[in-house]
Design an enzyme around this catalytic site. Structure first.
Site, PDB file in Angstrom:
ATOM      1  N   GLU A 204       0.826  -1.206   0.000  1.00 43.31           N
ATOM      2  CA  GLU A 204       0.000   0.000   0.000  1.00 43.31           C
ATOM      3  C   GLU A 204       0.862   1.259   0.000  1.00 43.31           C
ATOM      4  OE1 GLU A 204      -3.208  -1.922   3.107  1.00 43.31           O
ATOM      5  OE2 GLU A 204      -1.909  -0.297   3.741  1.00 43.31           O
TER       6      GLU A 204
ATOM      7  N   CYS B 191      -1.875  -3.921  15.238  1.00 41.34           N
ATOM      8  CA  CYS B 191      -1.592  -3.470  13.871  1.00 41.34           C
ATOM      9  C   CYS B 191      -1.938  -4.521  12.829  1.00 41.34           C
ATOM     10  CB  CYS B 191      -0.103  -3.116  13.788  1.00 41.34           C
ATOM     11  SG  CYS B 191       0.448  -2.760  12.126  1.00 41.34           S
TER      12      CYS B 191
ATOM     13  N   CYS C 201      -2.355   1.562   8.478  1.00 40.12           N
ATOM     14  CA  CYS C 201      -1.337   0.543   8.264  1.00 40.12           C
ATOM     15  C   CYS C 201      -1.838  -0.874   7.935  1.00 40.12           C
ATOM     16  CB  CYS C 201      -0.596   0.542   9.609  1.00 40.12           C
ATOM     17  SG  CYS C 201       1.015  -0.120   9.635  1.00 40.12           S
TER      18      CYS C 201
ATOM     19  N   CYS D 178       2.857   8.197   2.050  1.00 47.88           N
ATOM     20  CA  CYS D 178       3.237   7.185   3.035  1.00 47.88           C
ATOM     21  C   CYS D 178       3.635   5.907   2.292  1.00 47.88           C
ATOM     22  CB  CYS D 178       2.041   6.960   3.955  1.00 47.88           C
ATOM     23  SG  CYS D 178       2.293   5.665   5.148  1.00 47.88           S
TER      24      CYS D 178
ATOM     25  N   CYS E 290       4.902  -7.726   8.287  1.00 46.94           N
ATOM     26  CA  CYS E 290       5.871  -7.186   9.256  1.00 46.94           C
ATOM     27  C   CYS E 290       6.128  -8.256  10.308  1.00 46.94           C
ATOM     28  CB  CYS E 290       5.318  -5.925   9.918  1.00 46.94           C
ATOM     29  SG  CYS E 290       6.493  -5.177  11.073  1.00 46.94           S
TER      30      CYS E 290
ATOM     31  N   CYS F  43       3.233  -6.224  16.513  1.00 50.08           N
ATOM     32  CA  CYS F  43       2.500  -5.330  17.419  1.00 50.08           C
ATOM     33  C   CYS F  43       1.029  -5.768  17.439  1.00 50.08           C
ATOM     34  CB  CYS F  43       2.632  -3.877  16.976  1.00 50.08           C
ATOM     35  SG  CYS F  43       4.339  -3.346  16.847  1.00 50.08           S
TER      36      CYS F  43
HETATM   37  N1  SAH Z   1       6.791  -0.196  11.509  1.00 49.06           N
HETATM   38  C1  SAH Z   1       6.965   1.176  11.694  1.00 49.06           C
HETATM   39  C2  SAH Z   1       6.334   2.023  10.605  1.00 49.06           C
HETATM   40  C3  SAH Z   1       5.001   1.565  10.096  1.00 49.06           C
HETATM   41  S1  SAH Z   1       3.641   1.646  11.215  1.00 49.06           S
HETATM   42  C4  SAH Z   1       6.453   1.607  13.040  1.00 49.06           C
HETATM   43  O1  SAH Z   1       5.818   0.808  13.713  1.00 49.06           O
HETATM   44  O2  SAH Z   1       6.730   2.721  13.436  1.00 49.06           O
HETATM   45  C5  SAH Z   1       3.241   3.388  11.162  1.00 49.06           C
HETATM   46  C6  SAH Z   1       2.483   3.858  12.372  1.00 49.06           C
HETATM   47  O3  SAH Z   1       1.114   3.415  12.316  1.00 49.06           O
HETATM   48  C7  SAH Z   1       3.066   3.348  13.672  1.00 49.06           C
HETATM   49  O4  SAH Z   1       3.179   4.375  14.609  1.00 49.06           O
HETATM   50  C8  SAH Z   1       2.036   2.325  14.061  1.00 49.06           C
HETATM   51  O5  SAH Z   1       2.123   2.056  15.412  1.00 49.06           O
HETATM   52  C9  SAH Z   1       0.758   2.976  13.601  1.00 49.06           C
HETATM   53  N2  SAH Z   1      -0.409   2.081  13.564  1.00 49.06           N
HETATM   54  C10 SAH Z   1      -0.450   0.761  13.303  1.00 49.06           C
HETATM   55  N3  SAH Z   1      -1.708   0.289  13.384  1.00 49.06           N
HETATM   56  C11 SAH Z   1      -2.489   1.346  13.728  1.00 49.06           C
HETATM   57  C12 SAH Z   1      -3.880   1.503  13.990  1.00 49.06           C
HETATM   58  N4  SAH Z   1      -4.724   0.474  13.892  1.00 49.06           N
HETATM   59  N5  SAH Z   1      -4.337   2.729  14.321  1.00 49.06           N
HETATM   60  C13 SAH Z   1      -3.489   3.789  14.389  1.00 49.06           C
HETATM   61  N6  SAH Z   1      -2.169   3.704  14.156  1.00 49.06           N
HETATM   62  C14 SAH Z   1      -1.668   2.493  13.847  1.00 49.06           C
HETATM   63 FE1  SF4 Z   2       5.154  -3.623  12.161  1.00 50.23          FE
HETATM   64 FE2  SF4 Z   2       2.748  -2.577  12.496  1.00 50.23          FE
HETATM   65 FE3  SF4 Z   2       4.391  -2.841  14.582  1.00 50.23          FE
HETATM   66 FE4  SF4 Z   2       4.929  -1.007  12.666  1.00 50.23          FE
HETATM   67  S1  SF4 Z   2       3.177  -1.030  14.050  1.00 50.23           S
HETATM   68  S2  SF4 Z   2       6.354  -2.471  13.633  1.00 50.23           S
HETATM   69  S3  SF4 Z   2       4.166  -2.098  10.867  1.00 50.23           S
HETATM   70  S4  SF4 Z   2       3.503  -4.543  13.382  1.00 50.23           S
END
Ligand code: SAH
Ligand code: SF4
Length: 371
Positions: free
Chosen positions: A96, A131, A355, A117, A124, A128
């Site tokens: 994406e 996510c 994300c 973005c 990944c 987390c």
């Molecule tokens: N992996 C990197 C960059 C990609 S994620 C990182 O984690 O920083 C980009 C941002 O989107 C991160 O801050 C992540 O925590 C956030 N993110 C992921 N899922 C989300 C959600 N459901 N709602 C809001 N932010 C989210």
């Molecule tokens: Fe990976 Fe999503 Fe965690 Fe970013 S927030 S490190 S994309 S699992």
């Protein structure tokens, strides 16, 4: 783990590497600059448009390189200000790329500020809990060419409609490395890609307008602090104590706050830049006033900016965003102490811009169609 296409993407070559390759194959090295002009200033869609190159050279390029390592699957436009491109790679994986428009008063949509973005991996590995990108683990790293090409796709789309493109400039204002994937888990490719994006012969895009976001891979943050490129850094903090962060971010077990925060400080000092702390607000997970106070102290110590992001719900996950009043109370604790803080009015919810969500839905639909 890197998918090996039949031909490497030409967008992954630097001016130097392209010059060397040309010379090794009996072509004059100065052609490299002409080629990068076509790729990054004119943004041509076929080799044949490179009219100042000889036919044999064009044929060699076509045999040697992939010109388009990503292809459009669909563009989703939301009613607000976010467009999402779903792109397919050579191995059918999906990624994406999101265009976020910030309308400015008094100017038309054409001239709104645009942030792009980009993704760095398919899936990944960081896992987390909140996510969508990490739900099914890591499929593979993107190559430098696949990362750069996302921006070429955006430029081409915008070239057709913005006057700025005619001046051969990139038609956007900021790049955030915040799409699918953990960029520092694909370190060499992201640095190479952003070097190409930044180079005067490439997109000529200022590194100060590029922000890389990481979940906190400490040794790589230290390595990034030594890079001459001069990127901005954002840290996905999401918990102001190990206890809270660990619950939602497994990476915190390996790199707890006592290791992460000094590395962030070192980055800020070495690069002379203010770092951003991203903090998703999730109801009853990290939205207490105690977390707000601890976050305030961390931000104060690091001289960091705090970006509060109300959680975007993900299908199949239990987490929710707190009420607006609770979000604002949290923000106030920081603002009252003089910490630089923004509470994001999130954009793109309507088109699954958070994300990894659009890709996940499309993959599920594909699986359903195949079964
Ligand atoms: N992996 C990197 C960059 C990609 S994620 C990182 O984690 O920083 C980009 C941002 O989107 C991160 O801050 C992540 O925590 C956030 N993110 C992921 N899922 C989300 C959600 N459901 N709602 C809001 N932010 C989210
Ligand atoms: Fe990976 Fe999503 Fe965690 Fe970013 S927030 S490190 S994309 S699992």
């Amino acid at each position: 783990m890197l998918f090996k296409p039949a031909q490497p993407s030409i967008h992954g070559e630097t001016l130097d590497s392209l010059t060397t390759l040309l010379q090794e194959h009996g072509h004059p090295g100065f052609r490299a600059r002409q080629i990068t002009e076509w790729l990054y200033k004119k943004r041509v869609r076929t080799w044949d448009e490179m009219t100042n190159l000889s036919r044999p050279l064009r044929a060699w390029l076509a045999d040697t390189f992939e010109l388009d390592p990503t292809a459009f699957v669909l563009t989703k436009q939301s009613e607000d200000v976010t467009d999402k491109l779903l792109l397919e790679l050579g191995d059918k994986s999906l990624i994406e790329t999101v265009i976020i428009r910030a309308p400015q008063l008094g100017v038309g949509q054409e001239n709104s500020r645009k942030t792009i973005c980009i993704s760095t991996q398919v899936g990944c590995a960081m896992g987390c809990k909140f996510c969508a990108s990490g739900l099914e683990g890591l499929k593979r790293n993107l190559s430098a060419g696949e990362i750069v090409h996302q921006l070429i796709q955006v430029c081409r789309q915008e070239d057709d409609r913005t006057p700025r493109a005619r001046a051969e400039l990139a038609s956007f204002d900021n790049i955030v490395v915040m799409g699918m994937g953990e960029p520092l888990h694909n370190y060499d490719a992201i640095i190479r890609a952003l070097t190409i994006v930044n180079a005067e012969w490439g997109l000529g895009f200022g590194a100060r307008r590029i922000t890389l976001s990481t979940s906190g891979l400490v040794p790589k943050i230290r390595q990034l602090a030594e890079e001459p490129l001069g990127l901005r850094l954002a840290i996905s903090l999401h918990g102001a104590t190990d206890e809270v962060r660990e619950q939602i971010m497994p990476v915190n077990k390996k790199y707890p706050l006592k290791d992460l925060l000094p590395a962030v400080k070192e980055f800020a000092q070495k690069q002379g830049r203010m770092v951003t702390l991203e903090f998703i607000l999730i109801e009853e997970v990290n939205d207490s006033l105690d977390q707000a106070q601890k976050l305030r102290d961390i931000a104060w110590d690091l001289h960091a900016h705090v970006n509060l992001i109300p959680y975007n719900t993900v299908e199949g996950l239990p987490w929710k965003r707190p009420s607006l009043t609770r979000q604002e109370k949290f923000a106030r604790v920081l603002a009252d102490a003089g910490v630089s803080v923004t509470l994001r009015r999130e954009k793109g919810h309507a088109i699954d811009a958070a994300c990894g969500q659009l890709r996940l839905k499309t993959e599920k639909a594909r699986e359903a169609a195949a079964s």
